[in-house]
Design a protein around this motif. Structure first.
Motif, PDB file in Angstrom:
ATOM      1  N   LEU A 150       4.665  82.788   7.182  1.00 37.98           N
ATOM      2  CA  LEU A 150       4.253  81.385   7.205  1.00 37.98           C
ATOM      3  C   LEU A 150       3.816  80.982   8.608  1.00 37.98           C
ATOM      4  CD1 LEU A 150       6.094  81.703   4.635  1.00 37.98           C
ATOM      5  CD2 LEU A 150       6.503  79.266   4.851  1.00 37.98           C
ATOM      6  N   TYR A 151       2.670  80.311   8.673  1.00 40.95           N
ATOM      7  CA  TYR A 151       2.097  79.854   9.935  1.00 40.95           C
ATOM      8  C   TYR A 151       1.900  78.339   9.856  1.00 40.95           C
ATOM      9  CZ  TYR A 151       1.392  84.797  10.625  1.00 40.95           C
ATOM     10  OH  TYR A 151       1.612  86.141  10.764  1.00 40.95           O
ATOM     11  N   PRO A 152       2.937  77.563  10.225  1.00 35.81           N
ATOM     12  CA  PRO A 152       2.845  76.103  10.107  1.00 35.81           C
ATOM     13  C   PRO A 152       1.735  75.489  10.951  1.00 35.81           C
ATOM     14  CG  PRO A 152       5.083  76.788  10.622  1.00 35.81           C
ATOM     15  CD  PRO A 152       4.232  77.999  10.705  1.00 35.81           C
ATOM     16  N   GLY A 153       1.452  76.047  12.118  1.00 30.27           N
ATOM     17  CA  GLY A 153       0.393  75.506  12.968  1.00 30.27           C
ATOM     18  C   GLY A 153      -0.981  75.624  12.337  1.00 30.27           C
ATOM     19  N   GLU A 154      -1.134  76.591  11.414  1.00 30.84           N
ATOM     20  CA  GLU A 154      -2.406  76.813  10.705  1.00 30.84           C
ATOM     21  C   GLU A 154      -2.339  76.365   9.250  1.00 30.84           C
ATOM     22  OE1 GLU A 154      -2.871  81.050  11.153  1.00 30.84           O
ATOM     23  OE2 GLU A 154      -3.636  80.847  13.189  1.00 30.84           O
ATOM     24  N   LEU A 155      -1.136  75.937   8.797  1.00 26.68           N
ATOM     25  CA  LEU A 155      -0.897  75.572   7.397  1.00 26.68           C
ATOM     26  C   LEU A 155      -1.335  76.716   6.471  1.00 26.68           C
ATOM     27  CD1 LEU A 155      -2.057  71.840   7.480  1.00 26.68           C
ATOM     28  CD2 LEU A 155       0.297  72.729   7.596  1.00 26.68           C
ATOM     29  N   THR A 156      -0.962  77.934   6.856  1.00 29.27           N
ATOM     30  CA  THR A 156      -1.383  79.142   6.150  1.00 29.27           C
ATOM     31  C   THR A 156      -0.177  79.994   5.800  1.00 29.27           C
ATOM     32  OG1 THR A 156      -3.482  79.144   7.328  1.00 29.27           O
ATOM     33  CG2 THR A 156      -2.811  81.228   6.354  1.00 29.27           C
ATOM     34  N   ILE A 157      -0.231  80.604   4.610  1.00 32.00           N
ATOM     35  CA  ILE A 157       0.784  81.570   4.186  1.00 32.00           C
ATOM     36  C   ILE A 157       0.065  82.857   3.810  1.00 32.00           C
ATOM     37  CG2 ILE A 157       2.585  82.144   2.516  1.00 32.00           C
ATOM     38  CD1 ILE A 157       3.142  79.124   2.264  1.00 32.00           C
ATOM     39  N   VAL A 158       0.516  83.955   4.415  1.00 32.69           N
ATOM     40  CA  VAL A 158       0.018  85.280   4.070  1.00 32.69           C
ATOM     41  C   VAL A 158       1.121  85.966   3.270  1.00 32.69           C
ATOM     42  CG1 VAL A 158      -0.777  87.506   4.941  1.00 32.69           C
ATOM     43  CG2 VAL A 158      -1.372  85.399   6.168  1.00 32.69           C
ATOM     44  N   SER A 159       0.814  86.328   2.024  1.00 32.90           N
ATOM     45  CA  SER A 159       1.776  86.989   1.143  1.00 32.90           C
ATOM     46  C   SER A 159       1.262  88.396   0.824  1.00 32.90           C
ATOM     47  CB  SER A 159       1.945  86.204  -0.158  1.00 32.90           C
ATOM     48  OG  SER A 159       2.413  84.891   0.119  1.00 32.90           O
ATOM     49  N   THR A 160       2.199  89.341   0.787  1.00 35.61           N
ATOM     50  CA  THR A 160       1.821  90.703   0.437  1.00 35.61           C
ATOM     51  C   THR A 160       2.727  91.222  -0.660  1.00 35.61           C
ATOM     52  OG1 THR A 160       3.265  91.863   2.021  1.00 35.61           O
ATOM     53  CG2 THR A 160       1.084  91.159   2.822  1.00 35.61           C
ATOM     54  N   ARG A 161       2.185  92.186  -1.410  1.00 33.30           N
ATOM     55  CA  ARG A 161       2.966  92.934  -2.395  1.00 33.30           C
ATOM     56  C   ARG A 161       2.587  94.387  -2.188  1.00 33.30           C
ATOM     57  NH1 ARG A 161       2.914  95.580  -7.193  1.00 33.30           N
ATOM     58  NH2 ARG A 161       4.644  95.212  -8.590  1.00 33.30           N
ATOM     59  N   SER A 162       3.592  95.241  -1.963  1.00 31.77           N
ATOM     60  CA  SER A 162       3.349  96.655  -1.731  1.00 31.77           C
ATOM     61  C   SER A 162       4.177  97.489  -2.685  1.00 31.77           C
ATOM     62  CB  SER A 162       3.733  97.045  -0.297  1.00 31.77           C
ATOM     63  OG  SER A 162       2.992  96.321   0.637  1.00 31.77           O
ATOM     64  N   THR A 163       3.655  98.650  -3.030  1.00 35.58           N
ATOM     65  CA  THR A 163       4.411  99.637  -3.808  1.00 35.58           C
ATOM     66  C   THR A 163       4.212 100.998  -3.156  1.00 35.58           C
ATOM     67  OG1 THR A 163       2.549 100.014  -5.323  1.00 35.58           O
ATOM     68  CG2 THR A 163       4.190  98.395  -6.004  1.00 35.58           C
ATOM     69  N   TYR A 164       5.249 101.825  -3.273  1.00 36.82           N
ATOM     70  CA  TYR A 164       5.179 103.187  -2.734  1.00 36.82           C
ATOM     71  C   TYR A 164       6.042 104.090  -3.610  1.00 36.82           C
ATOM     72  CZ  TYR A 164       5.576 107.205   0.331  1.00 36.82           C
ATOM     73  OH  TYR A 164       5.533 108.483   0.834  1.00 36.82           O
ATOM     74  N   ARG A 165       5.459 105.197  -4.034  1.00 36.79           N
ATOM     75  CA  ARG A 165       6.176 106.172  -4.850  1.00 36.79           C
ATOM     76  C   ARG A 165       6.485 107.377  -3.973  1.00 36.79           C
ATOM     77  NH1 ARG A 165       7.182 106.733 -10.100  1.00 36.79           N
ATOM     78  NH2 ARG A 165       5.830 104.993 -10.606  1.00 36.79           N
ATOM     79  N   PRO A 166       7.786 107.548  -3.618  1.00 38.21           N
ATOM     80  CA  PRO A 166       8.155 108.694  -2.761  1.00 38.21           C
ATOM     81  C   PRO A 166       8.076 110.021  -3.511  1.00 38.21           C
ATOM     82  CG  PRO A 166      10.101 107.346  -3.239  1.00 38.21           C
ATOM     83  CD  PRO A 166       8.934 106.689  -3.891  1.00 38.21           C
TER      84      PRO A 166
END
Length: 166
Positions: A150-166
């Protein structure tokens, strides 16, 4: 788990984020280790400077994802942060959203209330929701993790979803 950090965040702009893989582990400010039930692997969620590093340790080896403002400087890194990466058992999906002030506060409240499964680190700075949140789980032979920056100064949210199969 919610941690209030007393440090100056290093990552303060969503536009500067990039991703790198399998680099050295930077200094960790908050962390959580999750073991896979019935599988010899673990997931290390770590908050660094306002961003994150996630490490999977498995018998097949170690895999690390770093999303930060420092990540673009690593060899083989991607900048700006890509919307979609799909390679060799790993997948990253990114969503960057800009909000009005009221909508940012509402979204920030929901993320901050994430619950016990989330590692949430709050930084000093602009607004109440200067935070990074991470959650992970092992399901059907793969690790899955989610993050919010969350970046309140920019009013921006960067969300990620990752998957990894070992």
């Amino acid at each position: 788990m919610h941690r209030v950090l007393d440090c100056i965040p290093a990552d303060v702009s969503a536009t500067q984020l990039g991703v790198s893989w399998n680099g050295e582990l930077p200094a960790v400010l908050a962390e959580r280790l999750i073991d896979a039930p019935g599988h010899p692997s673990s997931l290390h969620l770590a908050v660094i400077g306002g961003s994150h590093v996630v490490t999977v340790d498995a018998p097949s080896g170690q895999f690390r994802e770093e999303i930060s403002c420092d990540a673009p400087q690593a060899a083989g890194a991607c900048w700006p942060l890509p919307e979609d990466v799909d390679e060799g058992g790993y997948r990253l999906l990114t969503r960057t959203r800009a909000f009005s002030p009221d909508a940012f506060e509402t979204a920030g409240d929901a993320i901050a209330a994430g619950g016990g499964d989330w590692l949430i680190a709050t930084f000093p700075g602009v607004g109440r929701h200067h935070l990074t949140a991470l959650k992970g789980e092992f399901v059907a032979g793969e690790w899955r993790w989610w993050t919010h920056h969350l970046y309140p100064g920019e009013l921006t949210i960067v969300s990620t979803r990752s998957t990894y199969r070992p």
